[in-house]
Design an enzyme around this catalytic site. Structure first.
Site, PDB file in Angstrom:
ATOM      1  N   LEU A   1       0.826  -1.221   0.000  1.00 25.91           N
ATOM      2  CA  LEU A   1       0.000   0.000   0.000  1.00 25.91           C
ATOM      3  C   LEU A   1       0.852   1.258   0.000  1.00 25.91           C
ATOM      4  O   LEU A   1       0.452   2.299  -0.495  1.00 25.91           O
ATOM      5  CB  LEU A   1      -0.893   0.022   1.252  1.00 25.91           C
ATOM      6  CG  LEU A   1      -2.073  -0.957   1.270  1.00 25.91           C
ATOM      7  CD1 LEU A   1      -2.705  -0.968   2.655  1.00 25.91           C
ATOM      8  CD2 LEU A   1      -3.097  -0.607   0.214  1.00 25.91           C
TER       9      LEU A   1
ATOM     10  N   GLY B   1       6.326   3.965   4.817  1.00 27.14           N
ATOM     11  CA  GLY B   1       6.566   5.112   5.692  1.00 27.14           C
ATOM     12  C   GLY B   1       7.849   4.916   6.454  1.00 27.14           C
ATOM     13  O   GLY B   1       8.624   3.990   6.162  1.00 27.14           O
ATOM     14  N   GLY B   2       8.051   5.742   7.478  1.00 30.80           N
ATOM     15  CA  GLY B   2       9.265   5.655   8.285  1.00 30.80           C
ATOM     16  C   GLY B   2       9.367   4.329   9.011  1.00 30.80           C
ATOM     17  O   GLY B   2      10.445   3.835   9.332  1.00 30.80           O
ATOM     18  N   PHE B   3       8.248   3.716   9.287  1.00 31.34           N
ATOM     19  CA  PHE B   3       8.219   2.466  10.048  1.00 31.34           C
ATOM     20  C   PHE B   3       8.583   1.275   9.183  1.00 31.34           C
ATOM     21  O   PHE B   3       9.269   0.350   9.597  1.00 31.34           O
ATOM     22  CB  PHE B   3       6.794   2.289  10.606  1.00 31.34           C
ATOM     23  CG  PHE B   3       6.647   1.192  11.602  1.00 31.34           C
ATOM     24  CD1 PHE B   3       6.925   1.407  12.941  1.00 31.34           C
ATOM     25  CD2 PHE B   3       6.217  -0.065  11.206  1.00 31.34           C
ATOM     26  CE1 PHE B   3       6.778   0.380  13.862  1.00 31.34           C
ATOM     27  CE2 PHE B   3       6.068  -1.088  12.127  1.00 31.34           C
ATOM     28  CZ  PHE B   3       6.345  -0.865  13.467  1.00 31.34           C
TER      29      PHE B   3
ATOM     30  N   LYS C   1       1.495  -2.958   8.858  1.00 24.43           N
ATOM     31  CA  LYS C   1       2.746  -2.197   8.842  1.00 24.43           C
ATOM     32  C   LYS C   1       3.822  -3.100   9.380  1.00 24.43           C
ATOM     33  O   LYS C   1       3.780  -3.518  10.530  1.00 24.43           O
ATOM     34  CB  LYS C   1       2.624  -0.974   9.769  1.00 24.43           C
ATOM     35  CG  LYS C   1       2.250   0.301   9.076  1.00 24.43           C
ATOM     36  CD  LYS C   1       2.480   1.461  10.039  1.00 24.43           C
ATOM     37  CE  LYS C   1       1.671   2.668   9.592  1.00 24.43           C
ATOM     38  NZ  LYS C   1       1.828   3.793  10.513  1.00 24.43           N
TER      39      LYS C   1
ATOM     40  N   ASP D   1       3.723  14.146  15.086  1.00 28.05           N
ATOM     41  CA  ASP D   1       4.050  13.899  13.684  1.00 28.05           C
ATOM     42  C   ASP D   1       2.809  13.974  12.803  1.00 28.05           C
ATOM     43  O   ASP D   1       2.545  13.088  11.978  1.00 28.05           O
ATOM     44  CB  ASP D   1       4.731  12.534  13.546  1.00 28.05           C
ATOM     45  CG  ASP D   1       5.453  12.373  12.209  1.00 28.05           C
ATOM     46  OD1 ASP D   1       5.758  13.427  11.575  1.00 28.05           O
ATOM     47  OD2 ASP D   1       5.714  11.238  11.790  1.00 28.05           O
TER      48      ASP D   1
END
Ligand code: AMP
Length: 871
Positions: free
Chosen positions: A558, A561-563, A580, A677
């Site tokens: 999808l 991100g930072g994770f 995630k 954030d």
């Protein structure tokens, strides 16, 4: 003769067997005797035998009432002639007394007469006296009379036949039969005055047998059967109503049995029936058994109503000293509690005569009389008390026990309401335990051997207690283990302390802060939620999430991100999810992961993304969210032009939703959460384009009264960070408000704050908006993709609010509560914005401005303030 004691196997049956034979024999004998009587003379002389008269063999002297007769007889299987008394009215005849039992006449030449001295004598054919009453006092005139009691009396009479005195009577010289009204005396001082029944040698031999029975006139008199000089059986002490060792004695008592002590100390037993209309007798048979018989007219036979000894345990001292005999136990002999066999070999082979000795010495014996308190008593119930009972003062059971305890020689006691306190010294002999009846006997034992309660206590202390403790320990550890399991399940995270491929397990509430975040001033989420109960968060296995995402296929991707990478997936139940997966190269790590789980699982709002679960297998750290079909807001705002642009209403709806979500985090949730954030990519849109704030990895909780916190680790996204947070690490609600302001201007303009650059002076969206605002052309900021379709007032209000939120100084920014309020109220006059941050040289960069900043109030900008603040 009795067989040797030790040869008894079934004593009573043997006795009964022999006894039956004896009975038959005596019956037959008596019949013969009766026939002989009738054949020979059968002449009744009368009731009185006068001096110089004779009763020849064949004649009978009959009592007045015809109950008894006296004459010559021969027992069964014997030709010897004896003078005896028998029941005159009943057949078969029963001999109750024999005069010459040890001196029979060999033929029928014998006569009975009263000699010149007044003695009643039996003469044989040669005129020799074979038996005499042997009275020494001469009587001028003497008569012998047979009474209806069966008692033959020799009396001195005067010329008018008036009795002057009784010279002799047969009841004083009992044979083997005890008749009613006959008294058996025992004088403790004079043995020669003791009257005993003496058994026949055999059924055909009336001569004196081995067994005798009478009263043992000890302190507590009792009936005894002796075998020669030895006690064969004893009744136990007479308590005034009954013998303590005969459980069925009541019956006998009702029949008038009595034992008395005369004023001279002579003990006397007798029995007499109130209803004398029937015959009864006690007879000591040749086998040593004392039997009570009652004549049953209707049956024309004697009924044996009681016998003693009746069982093997009735035999005196069957189990030896300190042994206990019980017919209901096997073997019948056991040592008393606290005693052990004296000769264990013999004891075990069934020879119990050696008895038992104490296993442990009494304390009072060992340590002197002063230690008597350390001895106690063991209670035995339904007991035939031991022989040689003594007395002790004590008007109650307790007193009796107390007094016994004080005397070391007192080894047992019993309390009988009739007798009082009875005690024993020395060995305890002839104890029997009955199935019913008997008395309670208390046996002295050293404390260590004492009663079951103490034993039980010792058993409890030594076994049950440790077992219980172990059990409790197990239960405790099980409980702890289960609690931990529950806790882990609750958070669905396993802490992999060792960094190995174990399940990642950690306690959410106790998880550590990020090491480089130690200066946050208690602002980790984990710290903030300590002690609060969290909702259940499902923990998914790695295989489940792998299957759900088609093994993390690229097709399911999808975004990133930072994770780490975010995948689309489907749970077995069909629910769509977004996963995630923490990438190993990710700057964000375990701390953020924990933070996210702890926080998001505790806050719920329709404008916050919902965490459905997590997976923490091995090194895998995966968060599972509800799937947002419209992904994140940034894709709509800044994505490729192929994407249908969001119209103004949707944008306004999104802005409002974000504001409400943020307000919830700051004020309405249980904690004051600073997201830190907030940005377009962290706003997810569901199918209805409802905004959901996501990504709480950086979020922090402030204390309720806490306005500001500071961190040395500034995390966030460039372009969204407030100047005080970006430069000084200070974060607060107002730093989130700043991010919201940036986001708001981005939503209106459809441009990224950071990627906007008009010229060297207008290098970001905020400068651009500020410039347009100052030029009065704020509406030019609007996203051209809207095609001019928007509500002007609403757009201007959003730009105005946006500029207020991105004010340089936090005190100039409104709180989210004000923002939400201002969105919903068109008539409100908003304060005029000053220049936003990052529009020139920041005052925060100079010392003076820093000081100024410290003096700023971070208190909420009240609605009143806003109203009076003009543009
Ligand atoms: P993030 O790591 O939160 O920045 O997410 C990276 C990207 O993954 C986002 O920009 C979204 O496009 C997508 N994404 C994240 N969470 C979800 C979700 N719950 N549903 C759908 N897409 C998501």
């Amino acid at each position: 003769m009795l067989p040797p004691k030790k040869q008894y196997k079934s004593f009573s049956s043997q006795v009964m067997g022999i006894n039956n034979i004896a009975k038959i024999a005596s019956t037959v004998g008596f019949l013969l005797f009766a026939i002989l009587c009738y054949l020979r003379t059968c002449t009744a002389i009368g009731t009185i035998l006068a001096t110089n008269n004779t009763v020849k063999d064949g004649d009978t002297l009959v009592s007045v009432g015809d109950d008894f007769a006296l004459g010559f007889f021969s027992p069964h299987n014997s030709t010897n002639r004896y003078v005896g008394i028998w029941y005159n009215k009943i057949r078969p005849g029963t001999i109750v007394w024999v005069a010459n039992r040890d001196t029979p006449i060999a033929d029928s030449s014998g006569i009975i007469m009263i000699d010149a001295n007044g003695n009643l004598v039996i003469l044989d054919g040669r005129g020799g006296a074979i038996w005499s009453t042997n009275i020494s006092t001469l009587a001028k005139i003497a008569h012998a009379e047979l009474l209806d009691t069966g008692n033959l009396q020799l009396r001195e009479v005067d010329s008018a036949n008036t009795t002057k005195r009784i010279l002799w009577e047969s009841f004083d010289y009992p044979g083997d039969t005890h008749l009613p009204s006959m008294k058996l005396d025992a004088d403790p001082k004079r043995k020669d005055r003791t009257q005993r029944l003496t058994s026949w040698r055999s059924a055909s031999d009336p001569s004196s047998g081995n067994f005798s029975s009478g009263i043992d006139p000890q302190k507590h008199p009792q009936a005894v059967i002796w075998d020669g000089a030895d006690i064969h059986w004893r009744s136990g002490p007479w308590d005034g109503r009954a013998y303590l060792g005969i459980p069925d004695m009541d019956y006998m008592y009702l029949d008038g049995y009595n034992l008395i002590k005369t004023s001279e100390g002579v003990v006397q037993i007798s029995y007499d029936y109130i209803n004398g209309s029937f015959y009864s007798r006690y007879v000591l048979d040749s086998l040593g058994m004392l039997k009570q018989f009652i004549w049953k007219e209707e049956n024309n036979s004697w009924l044996n109503t009681w016998s003693g000894p009746d069982t093997e345990c009735d035999l005196y001292g069957r189990c030896g000293p300190n042994g206990r005999c019980s017919m209901s136990s096997s073997p019948i002999c056991n040592c008393l509690k606290g005693f052990e066999p004296k000769y264990s070999g013999e004891w075990n082979s069934g020879n119990w005569s050696g008895g038992c000795v104490r296993s442990k010495q009494l304390e009072c014996e060992k340590n002197g009389i002063g230690s008597w308190k350390r001895d106690g008593f063991f209670k035995m119930e339904r007991i035939k008390v031991p022989n040689f009972a003594d007395s002790l003062a004590g008007g109650s059971l307790k007193e009796c026990g107390d007094n016994c305890q004080k005397s070391c020689s007192c080894v047992a006691y019993a309390y009988d309401t009739m007798i009082g306190c009875i005690i024993w010294r020395g060995d305890l002999v002839d104890i029997q335990q009955f199935a019913r009846g008997g008395v309670d006997l208390y046996i002295r034992l050293p404390a260590s051997e004492l009663d079951e309660k103490k034993d039980r206590k010792i058993v409890i202390i030594s076994t049950v207690l440790p077992a219980t403790l172990i059990l409790l320990g197990c239960v405790y550890f099980l409980w702890r283990w289960r609690a931990k399991q529950r806790e882990r399940k609750e958070h669905h995270i396993h802490n992999n302390k060792e960094g190995k491929n174990n399940m990642l397990c950690f306690n959410m509430y106790n998880s550590a802060k990020a090491p480089n975040d130690s200066s946050d001033g208690s602002n980790t989420l984990n710290d903030g939620v300590k002690g609060t109960a969290g909702p259940e968060l499902p923990l998914y296995g790695f295989s489940v999430v792998a299957i759900a995402t088609n093994n993390f296929s690229d097709a399911n991707k999808l975004g990133e991100g930072g994770f780490g990478i975010v995948y689309k997936g489907k749970l077995p139940g069909g629910q769509q999810i977004a996963l995630k997966r923490l990438s190993k190269s990710s700057g964000q790590g375990l701390e953020e992961f924990k933070n996210e789980v702890v926080l998001i699982s505790r806050v719920q709002h329709r404008n916050l993304v919902k965490l459905l679960g997590c997976c923490t297998e091995g090194e895998e750290k995966i968060l599972i969210y509800e799937y947002m079909p419209n992904k994140s807001l940034d894709a709509f705002l800044f994505g490729p032009s192929t994407k249908e642009p969001l119209d103004w209403d949707k944008r306004f709806h999104i802005v409002e939703g974000i504001a409400r979500g943020l307000l919830y985090l700051h004020r309405d949730s249980r904690f004051k959460i600073i997201h830190r954030d907030l940005k377009a990519s962290n706003i997810l849109l569901d199918e209805g384009l409802n905004p959901k704030i996501s990504d709480f990895g950086m979020a922090r909780i402030l204390g309720e009264e806490q306005i500001l916190a500071r961190t040395t680790r500034v995390v966030g996204t460039y372009g969204y960070m407030s100047p005080e947070y970006a430069m000084q690490g200070r974060f607060s609600e107002k730093s989130d408000v700043f991010s919201f302001g940036v986001l708001l201007l981005e939503i209106v303009s459809g441009k990224r704050n950071t990627s906007f650059c008009q010229n060297e002076h207008i290098s970001n969206l905020l400068c651009h908006a500020w410039q347009l605002w100052n030029e009065g052309t704020a509406l030019e900021l609007i996203d051209p993709a809207l095609g001019g379709h928007y509500e002007q007032e609403q757009v201007l209000r959003c730009i105005h609010l946006g500029l207020l939120c991105v004010q340089e100084f936090p005190k100039d920014r409104p709180l989210m509560s004000s923002v939400v309020f201002m969105f919903g109220c068109d008539i409100l006059t908003l304060p005029a914005p000053k220049h936003p941050a990052f529009t020139g040289i920041s005052p925060l960069q100079s010392d003076s401005s820093e000081r100024n900043h410290e003096n700023f109030s971070f208190n909420d900008v009240t609605i009143t303030d806003i109203i009076f603040l003009g543009r």
